[in-house]
Design a protein around this motif. Structure first.
Motif, PDB file in Angstrom:
ATOM      1  N   ASP A  36       0.829  -1.196   0.000  1.00 48.99           N
ATOM      2  CA  ASP A  36       0.000   0.000   0.000  1.00 48.99           C
ATOM      3  C   ASP A  36       0.877   1.265   0.000  1.00 48.99           C
ATOM      4  N   PHE A  37       1.922   1.211   0.805  1.00 54.51           N
ATOM      5  CA  PHE A  37       2.882   2.307   0.913  1.00 54.51           C
ATOM      6  C   PHE A  37       3.526   2.607  -0.444  1.00 54.51           C
ATOM      7  N   LEU A  38       3.919   1.553  -1.143  1.00 55.67           N
ATOM      8  CA  LEU A  38       4.571   1.720  -2.444  1.00 55.67           C
ATOM      9  C   LEU A  38       3.667   2.405  -3.458  1.00 55.67           C
ATOM     10  N   SER A  39       2.380   2.056  -3.426  1.00 56.01           N
ATOM     11  CA  SER A  39       1.473   2.645  -4.405  1.00 56.01           C
ATOM     12  C   SER A  39       1.361   4.160  -4.177  1.00 56.01           C
ATOM     13  N   LYS A  40       1.427   4.573  -2.918  1.00 48.35           N
ATOM     14  CA  LYS A  40       1.410   6.013  -2.638  1.00 48.35           C
ATOM     15  C   LYS A  40       2.751   6.647  -2.995  1.00 48.35           C
ATOM     16  N   LEU A  41       3.835   5.955  -2.658  1.00 53.77           N
ATOM     17  CA  LEU A  41       5.175   6.491  -2.876  1.00 53.77           C
ATOM     18  C   LEU A  41       5.490   6.666  -4.361  1.00 53.77           C
ATOM     19  N   SER A  42       4.873   5.847  -5.201  1.00 53.04           N
ATOM     20  CA  SER A  42       5.162   5.910  -6.631  1.00 53.04           C
ATOM     21  C   SER A  42       4.775   7.271  -7.202  1.00 53.04           C
ATOM     22  N   GLU A  43       3.858   7.964  -6.530  1.00 49.33           N
ATOM     23  CA  GLU A  43       3.477   9.304  -6.982  1.00 49.33           C
ATOM     24  C   GLU A  43       4.646  10.278  -6.869  1.00 49.33           C
ATOM     25  N   LEU A 120       5.828  12.871   3.704  1.00 49.75           N
ATOM     26  CA  LEU A 120       5.496  12.355   5.039  1.00 49.75           C
ATOM     27  C   LEU A 120       4.011  12.517   5.317  1.00 49.75           C
ATOM     28  N   LYS A 121       3.482  13.669   4.932  1.00 46.76           N
ATOM     29  CA  LYS A 121       2.065  13.932   5.185  1.00 46.76           C
ATOM     30  C   LYS A 121       1.184  12.969   4.403  1.00 46.76           C
ATOM     31  N   ASP A 122       1.497  12.826   3.131  1.00 45.57           N
ATOM     32  CA  ASP A 122       0.702  11.942   2.269  1.00 45.57           C
ATOM     33  C   ASP A 122       0.756  10.486   2.728  1.00 45.57           C
ATOM     34  N   VAL A 123       1.958  10.043   3.079  1.00 49.12           N
ATOM     35  CA  VAL A 123       2.104   8.645   3.496  1.00 49.12           C
ATOM     36  C   VAL A 123       1.348   8.402   4.798  1.00 49.12           C
ATOM     37  N   GLN A 124       1.420   9.384   5.694  1.00 46.41           N
ATOM     38  CA  GLN A 124       0.698   9.240   6.967  1.00 46.41           C
ATOM     39  C   GLN A 124      -0.809   9.138   6.727  1.00 46.41           C
ATOM     40  N   LEU A 130      -5.467   2.931   5.519  1.00 53.03           N
ATOM     41  CA  LEU A 130      -5.296   1.477   5.498  1.00 53.03           C
ATOM     42  C   LEU A 130      -5.609   0.858   6.858  1.00 53.03           C
ATOM     43  N   LEU A 131      -5.295   1.594   7.915  1.00 50.55           N
ATOM     44  CA  LEU A 131      -5.450   1.051   9.269  1.00 50.55           C
ATOM     45  C   LEU A 131      -6.733   1.507   9.940  1.00 50.55           C
ATOM     46  N   ALA A 132      -7.715   1.867   9.140  1.00 52.31           N
ATOM     47  CA  ALA A 132      -8.982   2.351   9.697  1.00 52.31           C
ATOM     48  C   ALA A 132      -9.648   1.297  10.580  1.00 52.31           C
TER      49      ALA A 132
END
Lengths: 152, 152
Positions: A36-43, A120-124, A130-132
């Motif tokens: 999940d982290f990677l999909s956000k980081l790819s941006e 950092l903001k986006d990943v958080q 994801l952890l809802a």
DNA sequence: TATTGTTATACTCTATAACTATA
DNA sequence: TATAGTTATAGAGTATAACAATA
């Protein structure tokens, strides 16, 4: 004695044997969070080690390559390529260390600092989504127990 | 104004920025547990995916390669090589599936079953040692929270 | 002697696409 | 047409050893 339909199907696979191990549960949970982290980081066109290296340089200006590598439990030789990459992107600069002529003092550029903050903001935010399924208490407990594993 | 010794030393590196993320804590904890796990596993001359694949075949006799691969979140193409390896070692056999001529029914050999039992026991003992700093309750809570991450 | 940054190398794990034989 | 197993390939990440410059 009549056979049921189920006699013509292969058995289902159960991973209960492995679920008793902390290591297995750690790996499976990490795979989910990391993917999940990677999909956000790819941006940001970044990979995981670039993300964590940049964050530590922003927060620890003047640190050496070896110091950052140790903090991240990464080899010095791998850190060389990571800093090369961050430098090419204009996010970080290698300056001369005032303490030791063998080493560099690493500093984030303004662009690096800006990228890091937004990242950092986006990943958080993404991780929160994801952890809802976990309450704040559960999340705090989980992180605190994970840190305890690292201290034992 | 006299300079202290500390003015001649580079700053210490702190990873607090990353510790707020579950993903980072997961990875660091996993690295520790996995590295310890590997040192024990090397006594059996096995790698991590071989260990988990063998365990699932022992506990789920007759399962297909794809079923095992899905249960472990591994690609089918990777599973082929894992089964090849386990078969060469005489721990597992590919038998014809009675349900589908395209697929195999995987079964552990007596040697595979014996190796697996001894392996599981040793790894569990080793993991217990590594996690001596956590109470039984903490360990149960940790595993249960990790599983909850996988279900969200 | 020991350490910093560097280079080269190799190994594990993973990801993808394409093929065959069956369904 | 879809799926099981297979093959080939490429990439990311990691681990190791050795070297030059400096401590």
């Amino acid at each position: 004695m009549a056979k049921t339909m189920h006699d013509k199907e292969p058995p289902q696979v159960d991973d209960a044997v492995l679920r008793q191990f902390l290591g297995y549960n750690l790996k499976r949970a990490y795979l989910i969070v990391h993917s999940d982290f990677l999909s956000k980081l790819s941006e940001f066109d970044l990979r995981t080690p670039l993300f964590s290296t940049l964050a530590l340089i922003v927060e620890n200006p003047g640190a050496s390559q070896t110091a950052i590598a140790n903090a991240l439990a990464v080899e010095r030789s791998a850190m060389v390529l990571l800093i090369d990459d961050l430098e090419k992107r204009g996010l970080v600069v290698r300056e001369k260390s005032p303490f030791d002529r063998r080493s560099y003092a690493l500093h984030a550029t303004p662009k690096g600092t800006k990228t890091c903050r937004s990242m950092l903001k986006d990943v958080q935010t993404h991780e929160d989504g994801l952890l809802a399924g976990l309450s704040d208490d559960e999340r705090t407990t989980l992180i605190s127990l994970l840190r305890k594993v690292g201290q034992s």
